[in-house]
Write an enzyme that holds these catalytic residues in place. Structure first.
Site, PDB file in Angstrom:
ATOM      1  N   GLY A 601       0.812  -1.197   0.000  1.00  0.00           N
ATOM      2  CA  GLY A 601       0.000   0.000   0.000  1.00  0.00           C
ATOM      3  C   GLY A 601       0.848   1.250   0.000  1.00  0.00           C
ATOM      4  O   GLY A 601       1.988   1.240   0.429  1.00  0.00           O
ATOM      5  N   LYS A 602       0.250   2.297  -0.541  1.00  0.00           N
ATOM      6  CA  LYS A 602       0.898   3.594  -0.439  1.00  0.00           C
ATOM      7  C   LYS A 602      -0.118   4.503   0.191  1.00  0.00           C
ATOM      8  O   LYS A 602      -1.128   4.825  -0.401  1.00  0.00           O
ATOM      9  CB  LYS A 602       1.310   4.089  -1.824  1.00  0.00           C
ATOM     10  N   GLY A 603       0.156   4.861   1.399  1.00  0.00           N
ATOM     11  CA  GLY A 603      -0.850   5.596   2.142  1.00  0.00           C
ATOM     12  C   GLY A 603      -0.453   7.031   2.337  1.00  0.00           C
ATOM     13  O   GLY A 603       0.574   7.495   1.852  1.00  0.00           O
ATOM     14  N   GLY A 604      -1.299   7.724   3.061  1.00  0.00           N
ATOM     15  CA  GLY A 604      -1.072   9.128   3.304  1.00  0.00           C
ATOM     16  C   GLY A 604       0.239   9.403   4.013  1.00  0.00           C
ATOM     17  O   GLY A 604       0.813  10.464   3.874  1.00  0.00           O
ATOM     18  N   PHE A 605       0.733   8.441   4.778  1.00  0.00           N
ATOM     19  CA  PHE A 605       1.929   8.702   5.565  1.00  0.00           C
ATOM     20  C   PHE A 605       3.168   8.035   4.999  1.00  0.00           C
ATOM     21  O   PHE A 605       4.241   8.161   5.543  1.00  0.00           O
ATOM     22  CB  PHE A 605       1.737   8.228   6.998  1.00  0.00           C
ATOM     23  N   GLY A 606       3.003   7.263   3.971  1.00  0.00           N
ATOM     24  CA  GLY A 606       4.177   6.587   3.437  1.00  0.00           C
ATOM     25  C   GLY A 606       3.816   5.296   2.756  1.00  0.00           C
ATOM     26  O   GLY A 606       2.664   5.064   2.409  1.00  0.00           O
ATOM     27  N   ILE A 607       4.806   4.468   2.605  1.00  0.00           N
ATOM     28  CA  ILE A 607       4.617   3.227   1.872  1.00  0.00           C
ATOM     29  C   ILE A 607       4.483   2.075   2.866  1.00  0.00           C
ATOM     30  O   ILE A 607       5.174   2.032   3.879  1.00  0.00           O
ATOM     31  CB  ILE A 607       5.811   2.977   0.925  1.00  0.00           C
ATOM     32  N   VAL A 608       3.594   1.161   2.554  1.00  0.00           N
ATOM     33  CA  VAL A 608       3.394   0.025   3.439  1.00  0.00           C
ATOM     34  C   VAL A 608       3.917  -1.233   2.761  1.00  0.00           C
ATOM     35  O   VAL A 608       3.591  -1.507   1.613  1.00  0.00           O
ATOM     36  CB  VAL A 608       1.903  -0.149   3.781  1.00  0.00           C
ATOM     37  N   ASP A 718      -9.526  10.818  10.233  1.00  0.00           N
ATOM     38  CA  ASP A 718      -9.481  10.353   8.850  1.00  0.00           C
ATOM     39  C   ASP A 718     -10.196   9.011   8.725  1.00  0.00           C
ATOM     40  O   ASP A 718      -9.652   8.051   8.190  1.00  0.00           O
ATOM     41  CB  ASP A 718      -8.026  10.256   8.390  1.00  0.00           C
TER      42      ASP A 718
END
Ligand SMILES: *[C@@H]1O[C@H](CO)[C@@H](O)[C@H](O)[C@H]1NC(C)=O
Ligand SMILES: *[C@@H]1O[C@H](CO)[C@@H](O)[C@H](O)[C@H]1NC(C)=O
Ligand SMILES: *[C@@H]1O[C@H](CO)[C@@H](O)[C@H](O)[C@H]1NC(C)=O
Ligand SMILES: *[C@@H]1O[C@H](CO)[C@@H](O)[C@H](O)[C@H]1NC(C)=O
Ligand SMILES: *[C@@H]1O[C@H](CO)[C@@H](O)[C@H](O)[C@H]1NC(C)=O
Ligand SMILES: *[C@@H]1O[C@H](CO)[C@@H](O)[C@H](O)[C@H]1NC(C)=O
Ligand SMILES: *[C@@H]1O[C@H](CO)[C@@H](O)[C@H](O)[C@H]1NC(C)=O
Length: 924
Positions: A601-608, A718
């Site tokens: 995942g690529k989320g609001g805070f960075g990459i997962v 959020d």
């Protein structure tokens, strides 16, 4: 030993001994001088060195070899019975988990190192007899040597440990490790050089720990050592009554020519054991109290010599725990045969060996001496020797004795020196020091030149000390951060430093120094430069434009590619905050994520990334990347808070990683992806009505917990379907809570006036900028509508519609059933539908005051799920689970999971119609 001391020692000895021994003793002193014995009586008072009465060896106090610890003496009641001086005093180490002695050595040379422990109830606490566990560890250099287990031990009896090892450098360190089961102490320490040909199986990666070294036969002394054995090995006499036969000879028993592997003294070989001739063999075994060999690997060495006067026929087999080691062995007359399997270690938990005569042998076996060793692996690498030397100079330069800085600076990792950060990333290279933090350490004098020689040093923090003089010319290219703020340093600032600062290669901090009274540059002010981009969300079209720009910025600032990871390894940092969860090192993250292979995942805070812990647990590793994170003070407190939040519907934070440029949070991995994927993931899989309500209830309970059970309340800010994850049983789990606070402003360079994601935003928040729990209730209402309708929060076709308006519109147009997700195929409870829609619509009331609390939401949702109160019934979900194929799970696995900000994903997956609702407005 100095020449003078030698002269004195010689005079003393010569005065005491009769003439005819003088020649012998001259030899003795000669050996003393050449062999470089180091004999330390730990805890002995300064300048009270003495010559031991039995060995003639000179014992010195331990000051100069050790830093910490306190000098103690055994209790008076045991003094009278002490068999030697060394037992009487000792040094104990109540402070520090590792305390080391450092002895001078010659690199690459083979040594015998012996440590002795006589408790003697020195602390009056009867620790060896009070029934509790009393033990501590020993390290040889950076490797584990043995455990000293004195549980239920006779306090006056000495325990000794001996290791045969090769010096890794020009010093050998021996460390006492506090295991939390008693205060480590030591009575004496002896270093004896061996010949390099001896014990050929000892090499730089293999040392051997003595388990037993015995001589057999009728000898009056229990212990034979120096000067009989010129290497001062301890030989313990074993003697047994009839039918054992004790053999002895006065003939010299020598080694076979060219065999100098063991150099067993003739005197040791002159006695032996055998048995009456009607016996066919015997076993020798040695089990020790408090020592368990179950998991150890043994290496036995047997020393045989035929010392019977005649020339007897004696042949035998040698077995280790039933395994034949040597067959048909016949000892040579008056010659030492040392039998060993070169470097082969055996499993033999009782250390039992049998000698059985062969058929045609007339006499039973004999044995003169035997040694048994335990394998000690020397796999751990020491810190790069240059770094070690410079650190030693620095320690000396600033007289840093109060720090528990002893032993190897970086290794083993769990005992590395406080304030240092080491780079362990190159697994077959010695660790290097990349960061030194001596802030607020009371340093005085100039900046030590040694710092300037450390070629791997990247971060040097000497702030808040009393450093004086000028800043030395620093030529090193590795240094990236130099913090000299709040000292007494004067100018001029060397050109090399200024140049690197101006080129942006060095982060220089000098504020609070006299030098700054003349200079007005940024390094003299503690203000940080930061970019401020204000974003005000007004309407959807405006937001769309700004967000396209914002996405580019986020990409630049936060989402760095794989290659950047390499640099971050250098920045492991110490933290003063106590966080209960596991702290991961960068290298560990690299390992568990298989070098950041699988992005989930690529989320609001960075990459997962997907990761797998050592125990097989799957985790999601959220790497948060941002250049200014170093200056962050709120990340760790936030992690600390989050680590305390535990609820079955909130994602569990398992650990974190913090270093200069890369922060990461490690969560439990959620197999079924997120709610958005499930709701709009296509037609191949769809949730039924009851599952949907269960997930809504789960999410509501998670939020209720954040709002009601946490003090102060945690506002998620959020809430959206991508942030509701699903575990393997389709239990809804809320993610990404709590991060908003830590990640506002300071971390993004973007002041967020709006929280949350477009489509989920509380309209009242726009007006007041007041963030309350009702903001989450609003977003939850949108989620609930999505669950019912299967529609995105903002519909684009045929015209742009906010989901609540679309629902109102549909209901006004005809009947409520038109809004229900078509994939439910009308399989839902019509009576609960109306209530759920009412609940959702009340959550999205414009005025916060008109919305219910999460507690009310939970209780109303529960009304419609009477069969299952708060616990999920496994049946419904597991039935669904069987429907989904492996391929489906794999697909979900590939999709984004954590806090998906979606545009990335939706582009990839081609869900372009979802574009508008998928774009985050906050810029996080
Ligand atoms: C013993 O010697 C060490 C260094 O040689 C010194 O630091 C220590 O103060 C001395 N202790 C006493 C009691 O003289
Ligand atoms: C130490 O404790 C043991 C067991 O409780 C006891 O038998 C022994 O007398 C004690 N010794 C001393 C010196 O207190
Ligand atoms: C090597 O170091 C690791 C940790 O850094 C430690 O756990 C391990 O016990 C060490 N190995 C030996 C043989 O001492
Ligand atoms: C060797 O001798 C020992 C002791 O006498 C006996 O227990 C053992 O069975 C013998 N082993 C063999 C292989 O004969
Ligand atoms: C230490 O010795 C005690 C007593 O024999 C024993 O119970 C314990 O298991 C030993 N511990 C270790 C770590 O060897
Ligand atoms: C040390 O000896 C062991 C076996 O005795 C061997 O496997 C290993 O390769 C040796 N290591 C070195 C560095 O020679
Ligand atoms: C620096 O030295 C002065 C006087 O020598 C002392 O008063 C002050 O506390 C010291 N500052 C630090 C940070 O150690």
């Amino acid at each position: 030993l100095s020449a003078l001391e030698y002269a004195v020692a010689q005079l003393m000895i010569f005065a005491l001994i009769p003439n005819r021994y003088k020649l012998e003793h001259m030899k003795l002193i000669h050996i003393l001088h050449c062999t470089g014995f180091i004999s330390i009586d730990c805890g002995l008072r300064n300048s009270s060195s003495y010559n031991d009465s039995t060995t003639g060896l000179r014992f010195d106090p331990d000051s100069g070899f050790v830093e910490g610890g306190v000098r103690r003496r055994m209790s008076q009641e045991f003094m009278a019975d002490a068999t030697n001086e060394q037992q009487k005093s000792l040094r104990s180490f109540p402070r520090g988990s590792r305390n080391c002695y450092t002895l001078p050595s010659t690199i690459g040379k083979k040594y015998l190192l012996r440590a002795m422990f006589t408790y003697g109830n020195y602390d009056g606490l009867n620790k060896t007899g009070d029934g509790s566990l009393f033990l501590f560890g020993l390290h040889i250099g950076v490797n584990f040597w043995d455990t000293v287990n004195l549980t239920n031990w006779n306090p006056s009896v000495t325990k000794w440990k001996e290791v045969l090892t090769i010096a890794p450098s020009n010093s050998i360190s021996i460390c006492l490790i506090n295991f939390g089961s008693g205060i480590p102490f030591i009575s004496s320490l002896e270093l004896r050089p061996l010949q390099d040909t001896m014990y050929p199986f000892v090499n730089t990666s293999v040392s051997i720990n003595l388990y037993g070294r015995n001589r057999f036969g009728n000898v009056p002394n229990v212990l034979t050592r120096y000067p009989t054995d010129k290497y001062d090995r301890f030989w313990v006499t074993r003697i047994l009554p009839y039918p054992w036969i004790m053999l002895n000879t006065t003939n010299i028993v020598e080694s076979l020519p060219g065999n100098d592997f063991f150099n067993v003294p003739s005197a040791i070989m002159q006695t032996a054991w055998s048995k009456e001739s009607n016996y066919s063999g015997f076993s020798i075994s040695e089990s020790r109290r408090n020592e368990d060999l179950t998991n150890q690997q043994l290496l036995p060495v047997f020393h045989f010599a035929e010392i019977n006067g005649s020339n007897p026929d004696r042949r035998f087999n040698i077995y280790s725990a039933g395994e034949l080691l040597f067959s048909d062995f016949s000892p040579s007359r008056f010659q030492v045969d040392s039998v060993h399997q070169n470097g082969r270690f055996l499993h033999n938990p009782n250390a039992s060996f049998s000698l059985n005569k062969t058929h045609n042998s007339t006499l039973p076996p004999l044995i003169n001496a035997q040694e048994v060793y335990i394998l000690v692996r020397m796999d751990n690498l020491t810190t790069d020797s240059e770094d070690v030397n410079y650190m030693k100079e620095i320690k000396k330069h600033y007289n840093l004795t109060r720090k528990n800085w002893n032993g190897d600076p970086c290794s083993p990792r769990e005992y590395s020196w406080e304030g240092l950060t080491c780079d362990y990333s190159k697994s077959n290279q010695n660790p290097r020091i990349v960061s030194v933090n001596l802030s607020t350490s009371g340093l005085e004098g100039g900046v030590a030149v040694s710092f300037m020689n450390m070629v791997s040093l990247e971060n040097l923090d000497l702030s808040h000390n009393n450093l004086t003089g000028a800043i030395p010319d620093y030529q090193l290219k590795s240094l990236k951060i130099l913090n000299l703020s709040n000292n007494q340093l004067v100018g001029p600032i060397p050109y090399s430093i200024l140049q690197r600062f101006q080129a942006g290669l060095l982060d220089l901090r000098l504020e609070g120094n006299p030098v700054c009274s003349e200079v007005r540059d940024t390094y003299c002010s503690n203000k940080k430069n930061s970019i401020h981009i204000m974003l005000i969300a007004v309407t959807v079209p405006v937001a769309l434009v700004s967000l396209l720009a914002l996405m580019c910025i986020i990409r630049k600032l936060c989402w760095k590619g794989k290659s950047d990871h390499e640099d971050y390894a250098m920045y492991e940092e110490e933290t003063s905050l106590h966080v209960d969860i596991r702290r991961f090192m960068y290298a560990e993250l690299k390992l568990i994520t298989n070098d950041f292979q699988s992005i989930i995942g690529k989320g609001g805070f960075g990459i997962v990334y997907h990761g797998m812990l050592e125990n097989g647990d799957e985790v999601a590793v959220k790497v948060l990347m941002e250049t200014s994170i170093t200056e962050s003070t709120d990340f760790l407190p936030e992690v600390q808070t989050l680590s305390k939040v535990h609820h079955k519907n909130l994602v569990n934070l398992k650990g974190y990683c913090q270093n200069k440029k890369c922060l990461a949070l490690i969560y439990d991995f959620m197999q079924r992806g997120n709610l958005q994927q499930l709701i709009r993931g296509g037609d191949d899989y769809s949730l039924n009505w009851e599952q949907r309500l269960h997930i809504a209830l789960d999410a509501a309970q998670g939020l209720e917990y954040l709002h009601e059970s946490c003090t102060p309340s945690i506002v998620h800010r959020d809430v959206k379907t991508p942030n509701i994850l699903l575990d393997k049983n389709l239990v809804g789990i809320i993610s990404d809570f709590g991060l908003s606070r830590a990640f506002n402003d300071a971390h993004t360079h973007i002041s967020t006036v709006a929280a949350g994601t477009l489509g989920y935003l509380d309209p009242e928040y726009h007006a007041t900028f007041q963030l309350t729990v009702k903001t989450d209730v609003y977003s939850f209402g949108i989620v609930l509508l999505e669950i019912i309708t299967g529609q995105p929060p903002v519909l684009m076709e045929p015209q742009t519609f906010h989901l609540p308006n679309w629902v109102r519109h549909k209901i006004a147009m005809g009947n409520i059933h038109d809004i229900v997700d078509k994939r439910l195929l009308d399989q839902y409870n019509a009576s609960s539908l109306q209530s759920v829609v009412d609940l959702a619509m009340s959550c999205v009331e414009n005025a916060a005051i008109d919305r219910p609390t999460m507690t009310e939401v939970v209780s109303r949702l529960k009304e419609w799920l009477p069969a299952v109160s708060s616990e999920k019934q496994p049946d419904s979900s597991s039935t669904r689970r069987t429907n989904s194929t492996d391929a489906e799970i794999r697909r979900q696995f590939q999709l984004a999971i954590f806090g998906v900000s979606n545009e990335e994903n939706s582009f990839q997956s081609g869900y372009t119609d979802g574009m508008s609702e998928l774009i985050p407005l906050s810029g996080r």
